[in-house]
Design an enzyme around this catalytic site. Structure first.
Site, PDB file in Angstrom:
ATOM      1  N   GLY A  56       0.821  -1.185   0.000  1.00 54.96           N
ATOM      2  CA  GLY A  56       0.000   0.000   0.000  1.00 54.96           C
ATOM      3  C   GLY A  56       0.864   1.249   0.000  1.00 54.96           C
ATOM      4  O   GLY A  56       1.961   1.263   0.554  1.00 54.96           O
ATOM      5  N   SER A  57       0.383   2.304  -0.622  1.00 55.03           N
ATOM      6  CA  SER A  57       1.095   3.574  -0.621  1.00 55.03           C
ATOM      7  C   SER A  57       0.871   4.293   0.714  1.00 55.03           C
ATOM      8  O   SER A  57       0.087   3.870   1.548  1.00 55.03           O
ATOM      9  CB  SER A  57       0.613   4.443  -1.782  1.00 55.03           C
ATOM     10  OG  SER A  57       0.885   3.805  -3.011  1.00 55.03           O
ATOM     11  N   GLY A  58       1.599   5.396   0.895  1.00 49.42           N
ATOM     12  CA  GLY A  58       1.502   6.154   2.130  1.00 49.42           C
ATOM     13  C   GLY A  58       2.669   5.935   3.065  1.00 49.42           C
ATOM     14  O   GLY A  58       2.716   6.527   4.147  1.00 49.42           O
ATOM     15  N   HIS A  59       3.630   5.071   2.645  1.00 49.07           N
ATOM     16  CA  HIS A  59       4.793   4.755   3.484  1.00 49.07           C
ATOM     17  C   HIS A  59       6.100   5.232   2.854  1.00 49.07           C
ATOM     18  O   HIS A  59       7.173   4.768   3.222  1.00 49.07           O
ATOM     19  CB  HIS A  59       4.867   3.247   3.724  1.00 49.07           C
ATOM     20  CG  HIS A  59       3.614   2.681   4.329  1.00 49.07           C
ATOM     21  ND1 HIS A  59       3.165   3.061   5.562  1.00 49.07           N
ATOM     22  CD2 HIS A  59       2.728   1.764   3.861  1.00 49.07           C
ATOM     23  CE1 HIS A  59       2.040   2.405   5.841  1.00 49.07           C
ATOM     24  NE2 HIS A  59       1.755   1.631   4.821  1.00 49.07           N
ATOM     25  N   ASP A 112      -2.174  -8.073   2.122  1.00 48.59           N
ATOM     26  CA  ASP A 112      -0.961  -8.300   1.340  1.00 48.59           C
ATOM     27  C   ASP A 112      -0.742  -9.788   1.088  1.00 48.59           C
ATOM     28  O   ASP A 112      -0.410 -10.199  -0.035  1.00 48.59           O
ATOM     29  CB  ASP A 112       0.251  -7.720   2.072  1.00 48.59           C
ATOM     30  CG  ASP A 112       0.179  -6.213   2.235  1.00 48.59           C
ATOM     31  OD1 ASP A 112      -0.711  -5.742   2.957  1.00 48.59           O
ATOM     32  OD2 ASP A 112       1.022  -5.507   1.647  1.00 48.59           O
ATOM     33  N   HIS A 222      -0.110   1.436  10.126  1.00 47.48           N
ATOM     34  CA  HIS A 222      -1.369   2.019   9.655  1.00 47.48           C
ATOM     35  C   HIS A 222      -2.099   2.727  10.785  1.00 47.48           C
ATOM     36  O   HIS A 222      -3.301   2.992  10.681  1.00 47.48           O
ATOM     37  CB  HIS A 222      -2.271   0.928   9.066  1.00 47.48           C
ATOM     38  CG  HIS A 222      -1.627   0.152   7.978  1.00 47.48           C
ATOM     39  ND1 HIS A 222      -1.432  -1.205   8.038  1.00 47.48           N
ATOM     40  CD2 HIS A 222      -1.082   0.549   6.802  1.00 47.48           C
ATOM     41  CE1 HIS A 222      -0.816  -1.616   6.945  1.00 47.48           C
ATOM     42  NE2 HIS A 222      -0.585  -0.566   6.183  1.00 47.48           N
TER      43      HIS A 222
END
Length: 340
Positions: A56-59, A112, A222
């Site tokens: 997932g993006s955002g990291h 994932d 998260h």
């Protein structure tokens, strides 16, 4: 406590796609964009193992900054905090295949793992052979030691990415690269801490309680909640508590050598990181543990979270040799070295 909700974006729904376009354009000599994936601008030699991760993006800079020589061949970026779908992962496997097999590294989060398993089934149905998956976990707060395989992936995956990338670039077989991934994973522990929360760029909703400013130790990538510490606890005490917990979980004896990572979760200052790192080194020294390699900076963030993570990896000679090999990604570059 207020949290930042205004972000410098266009259409929030296109934030990930536009981020990839801009990031790749800024680092065109290292990476390129192919079918929505970040790939190496110059593929590794034929016959070598390809290394792929979907996340997932955002990291950021994980994982888009970790594609390049000595690192990943392909990063399949999903929506913010959501895994990419199986079809996208299959395309990533195809893009990374250089004839030596493909190693799919998967951070231990339910979505994932599920999508990676479905992708491997789909790849097999399409006649794609030579794909192996290794699930990675390191976060000591997410499950007890007797259920270690249930732990989440965290900032400590830094060590796996670096050393597996080096092994694949060196020309190790698929079996050997997978063995490195498992060995480093099993020698790595991480623990995070943060105060406050952040707002999701698309929905604008906070991940946690914006009024709670106490320090949460064990918070997930998260925003999963952790244990609360008092307001008057200083940096040295926080670092000492966290390092002791990591060492106790790993069972490391006096005289052991470790790699030490201090990961910025998003918005900590260099001043804060440096003071925390100082406390961590002192805590290791009190236990007779030597930090033979260190990294400090933003490697796997949660947007602009006010937090950090410590991670340790129990090193040996073979792992140090891999760790010290050259790597060149847009978010991580290291010139190979010998010795300390």
């Amino acid at each position: 406590m207020s949290i930042r909700t205004r972000r410098f974006l266009n259409d929030p729904a296109r934030a990930v796609a536009e981020m990839l376009e801009g990031y790749v354009a800024a680092h065109a000599g290292i990476i390129s964009l192919r079918d929505g994936m970040v790939v190496r601008a110059t593929p590794k030699a034929e016959g070598k193992v390809g290394v792929v991760i979907g996340n997932g993006s955002g990291h950021e800079p994980a994982m888009i900054g970790w594609v390049g020589e000595g690192l990943f061949d392909v990063n399949v970026a999903g929506p913010i905090f959501s895994s990419p779908g199986p079809g996208a992962i299959v395309r990533g496997i195809e893009a990374a295949d250089r004839g030596g097999g493909v190693l799919l590294l998967v951070s231990s989060h339910a979505g994932d793992i599920m999508n990676a398993e479905l992708a491997i089934e789909e790849a097999e149905d399409e006649g794609i052979d030579g794909v192996e998956m290794v699930v990675l976990y390191d976060d000591v707060a997410s499950a007890p030691k007797d259920r270690i395989t249930e732990r989440r992936g965290g900032a400590g995956l830094f060590f796996v990415w670096k050393m597996v990338g080096a092994a694949a670039e060196r020309g190790d077989s698929l079996e050997a690269c997978a063995a490195v991934a498992r060995k480093v994973r099993d020698r790595t522990r991480s623990l995070s801490a943060a105060t406050g929360t952040v707002a999701h760029p698309v929905s604008g909703q906070p991940l946690g309680d914006p009024e709670d400013t106490t320090l949460s130790v064990g918070m997930g990538v998260h925003g999963e909640p952790g244990d609360r510490l008092g307001e008057d606890v200083g940096a040295d005490e926080i670092a000492g508590l966290m390092i002791d917990r990591l060492l106790d979980d790993a069972g490391l004896p006096s005289g052991a050598q470790v790699g030490l990572l201090l990961n910025n979760a998003g918005s900590l200052t260099l001043m804060e990181l440096s003071v925390l790192y100082r406390g961590a080194r002192a805590a290791l020294e009190r236990r007779g543990i030597e930090a033979v390699r260190s990294w400090m900076g933003p490697y796997a963030t949660t947007l602009d979270m006010a937090g950090f993570a410590f991670a340790i990896c129990h090193m040996d000679g073979g792992l140090l040799e891999l760790y010290d090999r050259s790597a060149s990604g847009a978010g991580f570059t290291m010139v190979g070295r010998q010795g300390r």
